[in-house]
Design a protein around this motif. Sequence first.
Motif, mmCIF file in Angstrom:
data_model
loop_
_atom_site.group_PDB
_atom_site.id
_atom_site.type_symbol
_atom_site.label_atom_id
_atom_site.label_comp_id
_atom_site.label_asym_id
_atom_site.label_seq_id
_atom_site.Cartn_x
_atom_site.Cartn_y
_atom_site.Cartn_z
ATOM 1 N N ASP A 20 -11.621 4.795 37.119
ATOM 2 C CA ASP A 20 -12.601 5.041 36.062
ATOM 3 C C ASP A 20 -13.828 5.661 36.716
ATOM 4 O O ASP A 20 -14.358 5.109 37.687
ATOM 5 C CB ASP A 20 -13.024 3.737 35.371
ATOM 6 N N SER A 21 -14.287 6.768 36.169
ATOM 7 C CA SER A 21 -15.474 7.424 36.703
ATOM 8 C C SER A 21 -16.735 6.725 36.226
ATOM 9 O O SER A 21 -16.753 6.128 35.151
ATOM 10 C CB SER A 21 -15.521 8.882 36.250
ATOM 11 N N TYR A 22 -17.781 6.810 37.035
ATOM 12 C CA TYR A 22 -19.091 6.336 36.608
ATOM 13 C C TYR A 22 -20.149 7.369 36.958
ATOM 14 O O TYR A 22 -20.015 8.125 37.915
ATOM 15 C CB TYR A 22 -19.446 4.967 37.215
ATOM 16 N N SER A 23 -21.167 7.427 36.143
ATOM 17 C CA SER A 23 -22.343 8.266 36.358
ATOM 18 C C SER A 23 -23.508 7.449 35.821
ATOM 19 O O SER A 23 -23.689 7.350 34.602
ATOM 20 C CB SER A 23 -22.200 9.598 35.622
ATOM 21 N N LYS A 24 -24.270 6.844 36.720
ATOM 22 C CA LYS A 24 -25.301 5.885 36.325
ATOM 23 C C LYS A 24 -26.652 6.252 36.920
ATOM 24 O O LYS A 24 -26.753 6.563 38.112
ATOM 25 C CB LYS A 24 -24.931 4.472 36.795
#
Length: 133
Positions: A29-33
Amino acid sequence: MKKGKALALVSAFGLLITGGVAEASTTYDSYSKNVPAFNGSAYTGYQGMTGYDTKSETIDIISKSVGGDYTVDIRAQRDSGEKTPWQRNVGDDTSWTFYTNYLNDSDHSYRLQLSNDLSTPVKVLATGSFRTH
């Protein structure tokens, strides 16, 4: 009739083997935080475990980028409250695996907590991906 039973048994055995292998890990799962300044924290969504209960739970993490010349600290949090130790000073193009002492249980899930240092004066964009298995 014997041929049909043998074919059915071979097919069932094949499904058992394939099913066990397919259940061994989940997809990334990708994240961009955006991690807030001054020791701020950001969280990913939870990713469920696969329930492959003969192995310990592990979390694979890939940090693709962290904004500017900054780093973040990352740890995994189990939905029941347990946490892994922090992986400190994570920057660009870094990967590692957290190992836990829990048998993989499909009733549980993990998320990541990303945190800035107390001295980081700006929010930092951190991107990457993780998977539980």
